[in-house]
Scaffold this motif. Structure first.
Motif, PDB file in Angstrom:
ATOM      1  N   ARG A 226       0.831  -1.208   0.000  1.00 22.47           N
ATOM      2  CA  ARG A 226       0.000   0.000   0.000  1.00 22.47           C
ATOM      3  C   ARG A 226       0.865   1.258   0.000  1.00 22.47           C
ATOM      4  O   ARG A 226       0.658   2.192  -0.794  1.00 22.47           O
ATOM      5  CB  ARG A 226      -0.928  -0.004   1.209  1.00 22.47           C
ATOM      6  CG  ARG A 226      -1.877   1.199   1.265  1.00 22.47           C
ATOM      7  CD  ARG A 226      -2.531   1.286   2.635  1.00 22.47           C
ATOM      8  NE  ARG A 226      -3.253   0.072   2.941  1.00 22.47           N
ATOM      9  CZ  ARG A 226      -4.522  -0.163   2.620  1.00 22.47           C
ATOM     10  NH1 ARG A 226      -5.197   0.777   1.962  1.00 22.47           N
ATOM     11  NH2 ARG A 226      -5.110  -1.286   2.951  1.00 22.47           N
ATOM     12  N   SER A 229       2.723   1.677  -3.334  1.00 20.96           N
ATOM     13  CA  SER A 229       1.856   2.144  -4.419  1.00 20.96           C
ATOM     14  C   SER A 229       1.621   3.649  -4.324  1.00 20.96           C
ATOM     15  O   SER A 229       1.685   4.375  -5.333  1.00 20.96           O
ATOM     16  CB  SER A 229       0.517   1.395  -4.377  1.00 20.96           C
ATOM     17  OG  SER A 229      -0.336   1.838  -5.410  1.00 20.96           O
ATOM     18  N   GLY A 255       3.441  -3.063  -5.057  1.00 21.47           N
ATOM     19  CA  GLY A 255       2.862  -1.725  -5.033  1.00 21.47           C
ATOM     20  C   GLY A 255       3.152  -0.968  -6.314  1.00 21.47           C
ATOM     21  O   GLY A 255       2.301  -0.220  -6.821  1.00 21.47           O
TER      22      GLY A 255
END
Length: 338
Positions: A226, A229, A255
């Motif tokens: 997460r 990204s 990500g």
């Protein structure tokens, strides 16, 4: 069926109970012929030593601890599984300790508080200093894993991160990529792991006659897919462009896949990606991930060999061992055609 006792084995083998005990506890002065004779009786009778009694006699518990920062990280979870299986093959049970990367918990790992609870500790430190580790003289043996500080007094097992990162960068350069970025290191203070991989990345660029552009060093908000990204997405939105990406770990690579796909960039056509750790999900991403794969079985066996020698009484200087790795090529950065 009555429990087979130590004296039953001694009577069957025609030896003293002391000899049977010496064989069970693997004392080195027992001759190979005598060891085979007693072991044959143990196998025939199905004798199983009483763990509590054996612990009282030998001062050993049959337990080992594995300590690292975060058990939820896929690489550590998968390494723990391999280590647990190998420890079990050697007659040990493995206990997991999560330190959360805090100095208090890491100090506890190398303190005397473990003495009497476990026979030895496998420890991947995150924040404790080399000086503190060098002062470790606890009653419980410790073998270090990974790229953190390793004083002369302690054993350490790791892969050659510089060489692995050099090879990953060279692979991307060999695919014709000329703007190769490094992604996923910490924002404020890079860890020893990140520093070594950055060194290898720079060496790979130099060997490929590619310039080092500091703008292509892209940190991540956190060690998670997460966070990766979000971090890479922000860099792309600000206009940063590259055609190759060496990732600090597979979570950063996963990500990166998401961030690139959300912006219409194709992997590997527009950006080729190399991850790190070769976690199991690397084979199931879309596209599948090329990744640096440490030999976790060799690492486990080497670390346990060193730890067992310490448990048996070895008190020499630390042994620093490098184990092998490979670059597993998949769709995100496929192998060059012959």
């Amino acid at each position: 069926m009555a429990r087979v006792r130590l004296e039953d084995v001694a009577r069957h083998a025609g030896v003293s109970m002391k000899t049977v005990s010496n064989v069970i506890n693997d004392f080195p002065h027992v001759s190979e012929k005598m060891r085979e004779r007693v072991q044959r009786s143990i196998d025939v009778l199905g004798y199983r030593p009483n763990a509590m009694g054996r612990g009282l006699a030998t001062g050993r518990t049959g337990l080992l601890a594995l300590a690292f920062a975060d058990v939820s990280l896929p690489y550590f979870a998968e390494l723990a599984r391999v280590l647990s299986a190998e420890a079990g093959r050697r007659g040990y049970r493995l206990l997991l300790e999560q330190t959360d990367g805090t100095i208090e918990e890491e100090r506890a790992v190398v303190s005397s508080t473990e003495a009497g609870l476990v026979d030895g500790v496998l420890f991947q430190p995150s924040v404790i200093s080399g000086l503190e580790l060098a002062q470790h003289r606890a009653d419980v043996p410790v073998v270090l894993l990974g790229e953190g500080p390793a004083p002369l007094s302690l054993d350490r097992v790791m892969i050659d991160n510089v060489e692995a990162a050099t090879r990953a960068t060279a692979h991307l350069a060999g695919l014709g990529r000329s703007r190769i970025a490094f992604f996923g290191h910490e924002i404020d203070s890079p860890s020893p792991t990140s520093r070594l991989r950055l060194m290898g990345y720079q060496r790979g660029l130099e060997e490929a006659d590619l310039p080092l552009d500091m703008a292509l060093l892209i940190p991540s908000l956190e060690i998670s897919a997460r966070g990766a990204s979000a971090s890479l997405g922000a860099a792309l939105d600000e206009g940063l462009r590259f055609d190759g990406l060496v990732c600090r770990d597979d979570l950063a690579a996963i990500g990166a896949l998401r961030a690139l796909q959300e912006r219409g960039l194709r992997v590997p056509e527009d950006v080729a990606i190399v991850g790190w750790d070769d976690i199991s999900m690397a084979s199931f991403t879309h596209p599948t991930l090329t990744s640096v794969a440490p030999d976790t079985l060799e690492l486990s066996r080497t670390a346990l060999d060193l730890l067992e020698e310490r448990i048996a009484g070895f008190d020499g200087l630390g042994r620093h061992r490098l184990v092998s790795f490979s670059l597993v090529t998949r769709e995100s950065a496929p192998a060059r055609p012959r």
